[in-house]
Each structure stands twice: as structure tokens, then as C-alpha cells.
Motif scaffolding. Structure first.
Motif, PDB file in Angstrom:
ATOM      1  N   SER A 115       0.747  -1.330  -0.113  1.00  0.00           N
ATOM      2  CA  SER A 115       0.096  -0.015  -0.149  1.00  0.00           C
ATOM      3  C   SER A 115       0.720   1.322  -0.041  1.00  0.00           C
ATOM      4  N   TYR A 116       0.450   2.204  -0.586  1.00  0.00           N
ATOM      5  CA  TYR A 116       0.746   3.527  -0.746  1.00  0.00           C
ATOM      6  C   TYR A 116      -0.445   4.497  -0.087  1.00  0.00           C
ATOM      7  N   THR A 117      -1.625   4.471  -0.840  1.00  0.00           N
ATOM      8  CA  THR A 117      -2.730   5.211  -0.106  1.00  0.00           C
ATOM      9  C   THR A 117      -3.103   4.698   1.196  1.00  0.00           C
ATOM     10  N   SER A 118      -3.606   5.785   1.893  1.00  0.00           N
ATOM     11  CA  SER A 118      -4.570   5.182   3.111  1.00  0.00           C
ATOM     12  C   SER A 118      -5.855   4.738   2.847  1.00  0.00           C
ATOM     13  N   ALA A 119      -6.183   5.123   1.612  1.00  0.00           N
ATOM     14  CA  ALA A 119      -7.435   4.397   1.308  1.00  0.00           C
ATOM     15  C   ALA A 119      -7.417   3.229   0.854  1.00  0.00           C
ATOM     16  N   TRP A 136       2.485  -4.946   6.611  1.00  0.00           N
ATOM     17  CA  TRP A 136       3.618  -4.104   6.605  1.00  0.00           C
ATOM     18  C   TRP A 136       3.478  -2.978   5.734  1.00  0.00           C
ATOM     19  N   TYR A 137       3.217  -1.659   6.380  1.00  0.00           N
ATOM     20  CA  TYR A 137       2.836  -0.402   5.603  1.00  0.00           C
ATOM     21  C   TYR A 137       4.052   0.576   5.661  1.00  0.00           C
ATOM     22  N   PRO A 138       4.482   0.581   4.386  1.00  0.00           N
ATOM     23  CA  PRO A 138       5.803   1.719   4.566  1.00  0.00           C
ATOM     24  C   PRO A 138       5.582   3.089   4.437  1.00  0.00           C
ATOM     25  N   THR A 139       4.282   3.632   4.069  1.00  0.00           N
ATOM     26  CA  THR A 139       4.016   4.911   3.581  1.00  0.00           C
ATOM     27  C   THR A 139       3.741   6.045   4.728  1.00  0.00           C
ATOM     28  N   LEU A 140       4.581   7.115   4.639  1.00  0.00           N
ATOM     29  CA  LEU A 140       3.870   8.102   5.566  1.00  0.00           C
ATOM     30  C   LEU A 140       2.380   8.086   5.411  1.00  0.00           C
ATOM     31  N   TYR A 141       1.605   8.593   6.664  1.00  0.00           N
ATOM     32  CA  TYR A 141       0.267   8.519   6.575  1.00  0.00           C
ATOM     33  C   TYR A 141      -0.218   9.515   7.832  1.00  0.00           C
ATOM     34  N   GLU A 142      -1.546   9.629   8.087  1.00  0.00           N
ATOM     35  CA  GLU A 142      -2.182  10.557   8.865  1.00  0.00           C
ATOM     36  C   GLU A 142      -2.355  10.281  10.245  1.00  0.00           C
ATOM     37  N   GLY A 143      -1.810   8.940  10.540  1.00  0.00           N
ATOM     38  CA  GLY A 143      -2.271   8.407  11.888  1.00  0.00           C
ATOM     39  C   GLY A 143      -3.587   8.363  12.502  1.00  0.00           C
ATOM     40  N   ASN A 182      -8.411  14.127  -2.716  1.00  0.00           N
ATOM     41  CA  ASN A 182      -9.807  14.085  -1.850  1.00  0.00           C
ATOM     42  C   ASN A 182      -9.986  12.748  -1.118  1.00  0.00           C
ATOM     43  N   TYR A 183      -9.036  12.526  -0.010  1.00  0.00           N
ATOM     44  CA  TYR A 183      -9.350  11.225   0.847  1.00  0.00           C
ATOM     45  C   TYR A 183      -8.947  11.550   1.999  1.00  0.00           C
ATOM     46  N   ILE A 184      -8.762  10.385   2.916  1.00  0.00           N
ATOM     47  CA  ILE A 184      -8.535  10.557   4.294  1.00  0.00           C
ATOM     48  C   ILE A 184      -6.982  11.292   4.510  1.00  0.00           C
ATOM     49  N   TYR A 185      -6.038  10.786   3.943  1.00  0.00           N
ATOM     50  CA  TYR A 185      -4.701  11.342   4.069  1.00  0.00           C
ATOM     51  C   TYR A 185      -4.714  12.696   4.367  1.00  0.00           C
ATOM     52  N   PRO A 186      -5.075  13.344   3.070  1.00  0.00           N
ATOM     53  CA  PRO A 186      -4.749  14.791   3.012  1.00  0.00           C
ATOM     54  C   PRO A 186      -5.553  15.539   3.978  1.00  0.00           C
ATOM     55  N   VAL A 236      -1.151  16.446  -2.365  1.00  0.00           N
ATOM     56  CA  VAL A 236      -1.807  15.814  -3.523  1.00  0.00           C
ATOM     57  C   VAL A 236      -0.837  14.707  -3.879  1.00  0.00           C
ATOM     58  N   VAL A 237      -1.242  13.362  -4.407  1.00  0.00           N
ATOM     59  CA  VAL A 237      -0.534  12.314  -4.480  1.00  0.00           C
ATOM     60  C   VAL A 237      -0.585  11.810  -5.971  1.00  0.00           C
ATOM     61  N   GLY A 238       0.386  10.947  -6.156  1.00  0.00           N
ATOM     62  CA  GLY A 238       0.582  10.153  -7.270  1.00  0.00           C
ATOM     63  C   GLY A 238       0.594  10.815  -8.695  1.00  0.00           C
TER      64      GLY A 238
HETATM   65  C1  ACM Z   1      -1.215   8.410   1.923  1.00  0.00           C
HETATM   66  O1  ACM Z   1      -2.509   8.196   1.351  1.00  0.00           O
HETATM   67  N1  ACM Z   1      -0.836   7.845   3.301  1.00  0.00           N
HETATM   68  C2  ACM Z   1      -0.090   9.107   1.305  1.00  0.00           C
END
Ligand code: ACM
Length: 415
Positions: A115-119, A136-143, A182-186, A236-238
Motif C-alpha cells: 500500500s501507498y494510499t491510506s484509502a 507491513w505499511y511503508p508509507t507516510l500517513y495521517e495517523g 480528496n481522501y482521508i490522508y490529506p 496531492v498524491v500520485g
Molecule cells: C497516504 O495516503 N498515506 C499517502
């Protein structure tokens, strides 16, 4: 002491003396647990190779495969080979969930890296929680999450923003324009940003969200021109990262006066947009490719030898790589007959290693990672120059934006 049913099940299963006649439900639970067998340790590799976040996830796949190949070439884990089962969930959360079910239930993987996105993480979470498996999730995310079935090796908001936001206010000013996908992470990352800005007496002149995969930023650019912010804070992502930067450049905006400050723009997106569109904009992250350490030199040269001399490493591919080594460290402690997701999780709690960015640790209380925050500016050659380098590693605080919530309430005490 009152023993909860869940604790009882765990306790008796651990004794390995469960009778299928006396307690069939216990036999069922135990038999559903994935485990290593036949001298092989099967793991899932679940990163999008296609779709809007394929631009970044493809490199996470490569970093994961590199680590697996290196470990296998060096003899595997206690003589057992890691067998990767690779799936392409095509940047679609529903497909992520479907592939996760396959990896856990049909393939019997004892862990999945993905996974990259929190979605997409949110979409697979029920599979791992229901099946007692490990993601195992390697991406920065919103907590604001603390599953006992996820090892979180990317940064949470306090590790990217605590130093960055005051630094931006001090160097550029107090008017911020927030732009995100437009999703949970941002949305959650911006909630934390707004709290920090409020504490600094700074203001948000506009907060805007665009659909995932959005590529037409003319109305956003018009609003940037009319609101004249000091900083454009971007989550913004991707593919959208590339479009936003190119259109900012084409509109004649000047990063020296109104830079973009991003939590998601890495060397990977910079390579895709071209150095000219990236130059002068800022990113906060725990790792940049230029980091000087023997471990990073080894990582970068192995990555380029395996995948191409023109390829870059970045702050999501680095955790994708080191988390496989954390997995190895954990599995190494286990007897071959005892390699299951829960035993791996127990063995990884509090684990430390020297990663390319420096020494990291998995916090035993929340399964997030101690990391080394940095602030850097992108240059026209496609690399970043690190301007602020932390002297200390920083503890993860997944609930920094919500001080009244804690991991205990999110179920981690049940581990
Ligand atoms: C992200 O969606 N955690 C970048």
C-alpha cells in the motif's frame, strides 16, 4: 483476575494442547492462521503497478523485491527462503481488498508488504484483523490508527510537520494555501497542519481537495494567484503531483516567493515531472536519496544495480526496503514451526536496526517507527538538498492531532 474469552483462547492456543473435540472453535481459529511450511516463508507484495499511484507504488514493489532477493541470496532466514507472491491491485481500494484476501487466505502468506494510499490500507485492514495476519505499511500517513495487525514504518504527522510548519512560517510567512487529493490522508494531515498554524498565529487562505488522479489545476492556480499565499502546502498524491508542479511552472509562479511545501513529493515524482518543475520547492521527510551513510550507499547502489542506474530511491522506498529486514530479524528469532503472523508481531515489537536513514525502532506500544525528520529543497538536477537535519530520532505519535485519543483505545492493548 477475570480472564476475557479472547485472552483464554490466546493462552490455550499458545500451549499447543488444544483438543479439537473439546473445543472445535479453537481448532478452527488456530487452523486458519497462516504459517510458514515446507521450508518456505510466503509473503505477499501488494503494490500497484498500474493506475494513478502506480508511479510511486511500482518503486515500492522494487525496493521490497530487492530486499527479499538480497536476503535469499545470503541464505534466507534460518535456511528458509522467502517466497514473494506479487499482486497488482491497480490503484483501486476494492482490488486491494480482493488481492489481500487471496494472499492471506488462499496463498497462506504470513505477512504482506503493501500500500501507498491510506484509502488502500483502510480497505485491506479488515482482512488482516479478521485473519490475525500482519500488514507491513511503508508509507507516510495521517495517523489516528493503531491496528495490532499493521506494522507502520512510514512517518506520521508529528514526524513530518512539527519542525516543518514553524520553519515555513519563519522563512516565508503566515498565509497558507492547502491543496490535497480528496481522501482521508490529506484531510487528516491538513487537520494537524491547521492546529500547528493556529498555534503560530498563521492563517489558511484556502483549503481545497481534488479527486485522486486529477490533472487539471487551472482553477487551483487561479485561486493561488488571487489569494497570494506565502506557502502552498501540498498533500496531492500520485500523478497529480507531477501535473500540479508542471502547471505551477507554466503559470509563471515563483518558488522563491510562494513555494510549494509537500509531504508527498519525493525524488520519484521529481524524476517524473523533471527537475525544472521541482526546483525550489520543499519536502519534509525522514529520508532523502542524498543521505550520507554506509547503509544508504549500499541501498542506493544495490537498487540501481538491480533496477537501473537512472532509478531513484526515496522516503517511501527506503521503509519498503528496511521493513523486509525487520521482518527477517523478527522471523530469525522463531522456530521454523512457529512462524505465524502473531509470533512475528511479538518478535518485531521494540526491534531496532540501522536503516539507510539511520537507526530506527519499532515502538512496542503502537507498532509505529522512530524516524529521523528532515527538511529539504528540490534542485534542478532531480535531487534534494537537505537544509534541516534532525539531531535526534523522533518518536511516532499517531494521535498527535487528537491528544484525547490513544492507541490503548484503538485496541493495541489487546496484543
Ligand atoms: C497516504 O495516503 N498515506 C499517502
Amino acid at each position: 483476575m477475570v480472564m476475557k474469552r479472547r485472552d483464554f483462547i490466546r493462552g490455550t492456543a499458545a500451549l499447543g494442547a488444544v483438543s479439537t473435540i473439546a473445543a472445535p472453535q479453537l481448532w478452527f481459529k488456530n487452523s486458519g492462521l497462516a504459517r510458514a511450511q515446507n521450508g518456505e516463508i510466503k509473503v505477499g507484495v501488494l503494490f500497484s503497478l498500474t493506475g494513478t499511484t502506480g508511479i510511486i507504488e511500482e518503486s515500492l514493489n522494487k525496493a521490497t523485491i530487492l530486499a527479499i532477493e538480497e536476503i535469499n541470496a545470503a541464505g534466507g532466514i534460518n535456511g528458509m527462503q522467502i517466497v514473494p507472491v506479487v499482486e497488482d491491485p491497480a490503484s483501486d481500494p476494492a482490488t486491494f481488498a480482493e488481492k489481500a484476501r487471496k494472499l492471506v487466505m488462499s496463498d497462506g502468506c504470513v505477512s504482506v508488504f503493501g500500500s501507498y494510499t491510506s484509502a488502500s490500507r483502510k480497505a485491506v485492514l479488515p482482512v488482516f484483523e479478521k485473519r490475525e495476519n500482519l500488514y507491513w505499511y511503508p508509507t507516510l500517513y495521517e495517523g489516528r490508527e493503531c491496528s495490532k495487525n499493521v506494522i507502520y514504518t512510514g512517518a506520521v504527522p508529528n514526524q513530518q510537520q512539527d519542525e516543518f510548519i514553524p520553519w515555513l512560517v519563519q522563512n516565508f510567512g503566515k498565509k497558507f494555501f492547502l491543496i490535497g487529493s480528496n481522501y482521508i490522508y490529506p484531510q487528516e494531515e491538513n487537520n494537524y497542519c491547521k492546529k500547528l498554524l493556529e498555534g503560530l498565529g498563521a492563517e489558511v487562505v484556502n483549503e481545497e481537495y481534488v479527486p485522486l488522479g486529477h490533472s487539471e489545476f487551472s482553477s487551483v492556480i487561479s485561486k493561488i494567484k488571487s489569494t497570494e499565499p506565502n506557502v502552498i502546502f501540498s498533500t496531492v498524491v500520485g500523478d497529480s503531483v507531477v501535473a500540479l508542479h508542471r502547471q505551477y511552472l507554466a503559470a509563471g509562479l515563483d518558488p522563491a516567493k510562494m513555494p510549494m511545501a509537500s509531504l508527498t513529493t519525493s525524488e520519484n515524482e521529481v524524476a517524473a515531472m523533471g527537475g525544472e518543475a521541482a526546483a525550489g520547492h520543499f519536502t519534509s521527510a525522514p529520508y532523502f536519496m542524498v543521505h550520507k551513510s554506509p547503509e544508504n550507499e549500499k541501498f542506493v547502489s544495490a537498487y540501481q544495480a538491480r533496477w537501473g542506474a537512472d532509478k531513484v530511491t526515496h522516503f517511501v522506498s527506503e521503509p519498503s526496503y528496511f521493513q523486509v529486514y525487520l521482518f527477517k530479524q523478527a522471523v530469525e528469532k522463531l522456530a521454523a514451526s512457529d512462524i505465524t503472523p502473531p509470533t512475528i508481531r511479538e518478535a518485531v515489537k521494540g526491534a531496532e536496526m540501522i536503516a539507510p536513514q539511520g537507526k530506527i525502532r519499532i515502538e512496542k506500544d503502537n507498532l509505529h517507527t522512530w524516524l529521523w525528520p528532515k527538511i529539504a529543497v528540490a534542485k534542478a538536477d532531480g535531487q534534494f538538498e537537505v537544509l534541516v537535519d534532525s539531531k535526534e530520532w523522533l518518536a511516532p505519535d499517531p494521535y498527535a492531532a487528537y491528544p484525547d485519543q490513544k492507541c490503548v483505545e484503538a485496541g493495541l492493548t489487546n496484543i
